[in-house]
Enzyme design. Sequence first.
Site, short mmCIF file in Angstrom:
data_model
loop_
_atom_site.label_atom_id
_atom_site.label_comp_id
_atom_site.label_asym_id
_atom_site.label_seq_id
_atom_site.Cartn_x
_atom_site.Cartn_y
_atom_site.Cartn_z
N CYS A 196 -16.86 3.54 -26.56
CA CYS A 196 -18.18 4.17 -26.55
C CYS A 196 -18.72 4.33 -25.13
O CYS A 196 -19.72 3.70 -24.76
CB CYS A 196 -19.15 3.33 -27.38
SG CYS A 196 -18.48 2.99 -28.98
N GLU A 197 -18.04 5.06 -24.32
CA GLU A 197 -18.45 5.35 -22.94
C GLU A 197 -17.96 6.75 -22.62
O GLU A 197 -16.81 7.08 -22.92
CB GLU A 197 -17.74 4.42 -21.93
CG GLU A 197 -17.91 2.96 -22.12
CD GLU A 197 -19.05 2.37 -21.32
OE1 GLU A 197 -19.65 3.10 -20.49
OE2 GLU A 197 -19.34 1.19 -21.53
N GLY A 203 0.78 -1.24 0.00
CA GLY A 203 0.00 0.00 0.00
C GLY A 203 0.81 1.28 0.00
O GLY A 203 0.23 2.37 -0.06
N GLY A 216 3.48 -3.27 -3.99
CA GLY A 216 3.27 -3.46 -5.43
C GLY A 216 3.54 -2.14 -6.12
O GLY A 216 4.60 -1.91 -6.70
N ARG A 217 2.58 -1.22 -5.96
CA ARG A 217 2.64 0.09 -6.61
C ARG A 217 3.95 0.84 -6.34
O ARG A 217 4.50 1.48 -7.23
CB ARG A 217 1.47 0.93 -6.09
CG ARG A 217 1.33 2.29 -6.66
CD ARG A 217 0.31 3.09 -5.85
NE ARG A 217 -0.81 2.31 -5.41
CZ ARG A 217 -1.98 2.23 -6.04
NH1 ARG A 217 -2.17 2.91 -7.14
NH2 ARG A 217 -2.95 1.50 -5.56
N TYR A 264 -1.18 -1.38 -11.75
CA TYR A 264 -2.62 -1.43 -11.98
C TYR A 264 -2.97 -0.80 -13.33
O TYR A 264 -3.99 -0.14 -13.48
CB TYR A 264 -3.40 -0.79 -10.82
CG TYR A 264 -2.98 -1.43 -9.50
CD1 TYR A 264 -3.40 -2.72 -9.17
CD2 TYR A 264 -2.10 -0.79 -8.64
CE1 TYR A 264 -2.97 -3.33 -8.01
CE2 TYR A 264 -1.65 -1.40 -7.48
CZ TYR A 264 -2.09 -2.66 -7.17
OH TYR A 264 -1.66 -3.29 -6.02
N ARG A 276 -7.73 3.22 -14.49
CA ARG A 276 -7.65 3.93 -13.21
C ARG A 276 -8.36 5.29 -13.22
O ARG A 276 -9.04 5.62 -12.24
CB ARG A 276 -6.19 4.09 -12.76
CG ARG A 276 -5.52 2.74 -12.45
CD ARG A 276 -4.17 2.92 -11.77
NE ARG A 276 -4.33 3.33 -10.40
CZ ARG A 276 -4.13 4.55 -9.95
NH1 ARG A 276 -3.71 5.51 -10.76
NH2 ARG A 276 -4.33 4.82 -8.68
N GLU A 287 4.48 -6.33 1.49
CA GLU A 287 3.90 -6.70 0.19
C GLU A 287 3.72 -5.49 -0.72
O GLU A 287 2.59 -5.21 -1.15
CB GLU A 287 2.54 -7.36 0.41
CG GLU A 287 2.58 -8.62 1.25
CD GLU A 287 1.19 -9.15 1.59
OE1 GLU A 287 0.19 -8.44 1.37
OE2 GLU A 287 1.13 -10.28 2.08
C1 LIG Z 1 -3.18 -8.12 0.49
C2 LIG Z 1 -2.52 -7.11 -0.38
N1 LIG Z 1 -1.19 -6.95 -0.29
C3 LIG Z 1 -0.55 -6.05 -1.07
C4 LIG Z 1 -1.23 -5.24 -1.96
C5 LIG Z 1 -0.44 -4.30 -2.80
O1 LIG Z 1 -0.82 -2.98 -2.69
P1 LIG Z 1 0.10 -1.87 -3.34
O2 LIG Z 1 0.26 -2.20 -4.78
O3 LIG Z 1 -0.62 -0.60 -3.18
O4 LIG Z 1 1.39 -1.89 -2.61
C6 LIG Z 1 -2.62 -5.35 -2.05
C7 LIG Z 1 -3.38 -4.49 -2.97
O5 LIG Z 1 -4.54 -4.61 -3.20
C8 LIG Z 1 -3.28 -6.32 -1.25
O6 LIG Z 1 -4.61 -6.47 -1.31
#
Ligand SMILES: Cc1ncc(COP(=O)(O)O)c(C=O)c1O
Length: 420
Positions: A343-344, A240, A277-278, A372, A314, A275
């Site tokens: 078409c939206e 997150g 990602g972004r 994403y 997004r 964890e």
């Molecule tokens: C359980 C869990 N871990 C990690 C992430 C990764 O989030 P982010 O990409 O914002 O770091 C998510 C995103 O939905 C998640 O649901």
Amino acid sequence: MQSDFTYMNGQLCAEKVSVSKLAEECGTPLYIYSRSHLIRQYRALADAMKSVQPQIYFAIKSNSNLAVIRTLADQGAGADVVSGGELFRARKAGVPADKIVFAGVGKTAAEIDYALKEGIKFFTVESEPELQRISDRAEAMGVTGRVAIRVNPDVDPKTHKYTSTGKAENKFGVDLTRAERAYDLAARLPGVEVAGMHMHLGSPIMTPTPYAEALQKVRPMCEALKKEIPTFKHLDIGGGLGIAYRFEQDPLDPRDFASAVLPLLHGLDLQIGMEPGRFITGNAGILVTRVEYVKESLEKQFVIVDAAMNDLIRPPLYGAHHEIISVVQTTERAFGDVVGPICESGDFMAENRELPAVEEGDLLAVLSAGAYGFVMASNYNSRGRAAEVMVEGERAEVVRTRETWDDLIRGETIPEWTNS
Ligand SMILES: Cc1ncc(COP(=O)(O)O)c(C=O)c1O
């Protein structure tokens, strides 16, 4: 501007590769990823947190291209997966099974069986019925399923309501008040072993405060569980971490994040998991698109491009802001919307904005599109999904080819009995 996408002699470059040249060679819309950026972000976080030696499980939902996963696995990352398909990708990209954690509220029996067979590190479990199912499947297979209960600490991450996951009203995790019951059940079930605790608050989070607040809430419970359950060895604090989506925005500095959370992790003597990602992928990618038409209306200009909401959803889905720049540098400005051909009315990348002045055939780059972006792409309006390219220094390679019309109809049949 994203540091790995800069102008050189008036031409936007991805690291040292001309974006115009890539667009000529590979067509548009086109996703371009900077390998150096991925590595730098990963290292920045790992270094900031090194006093707890975290295991970083890259959240492959943010970008699941095999080349991206492999780049991070080579740095030591594991993977956070949320489906059998993501587990398959992680394994194909070379992530060892014992560095994979599996989250998600709706794991099917088939997905659980697959993960048990692979021998993943642990499941992050979101409910008591899921615990029961993992135990049943593991018993039937004659193995043990390792589990970390995902607790919901009821902390507001102050982000979009669709991406808040750690509040009491969200479907994720087990409330702190019920967590004790879930751990009791896990300890009694024959097919599972309690590996630890998991939390994830939501995304994107721009300050460390919600993490610190949540850790203050869960730390006493971790300390108690560690004493009761000898196999309780992990605390996974989720992902997150936010990035800058606007030129004027300050990104979350991993060192600030670390100074806020480390004091709450030191002394716990648990293997800390993260964890992100972004944070790793978001500013590692851009989406390049070509202007098809410039349409003047009474109120504004519509720049109609060849990328659409099926390529990057997004902006309409979350009201997300992505900076848009021209690939050939210009100081001339126009005002209006950047829209796709779908078409939206929701098919836009930018609304009511000052934009670079462009004309038909020009290229634009949508920034911060590495997370994403492609992973949420669809075939809506029967549009093939874009190609993906990875660059590093002067090298570039297509890491996913553009979908063809034949790809679009693969697997479809017309029943003979519909022939009149
Ligand atoms: C359980 C869990 N871990 C990690 C992430 C990764 O989030 P982010 O990409 O914002 O770091 C998510 C995103 O939905 C998640 O649901």
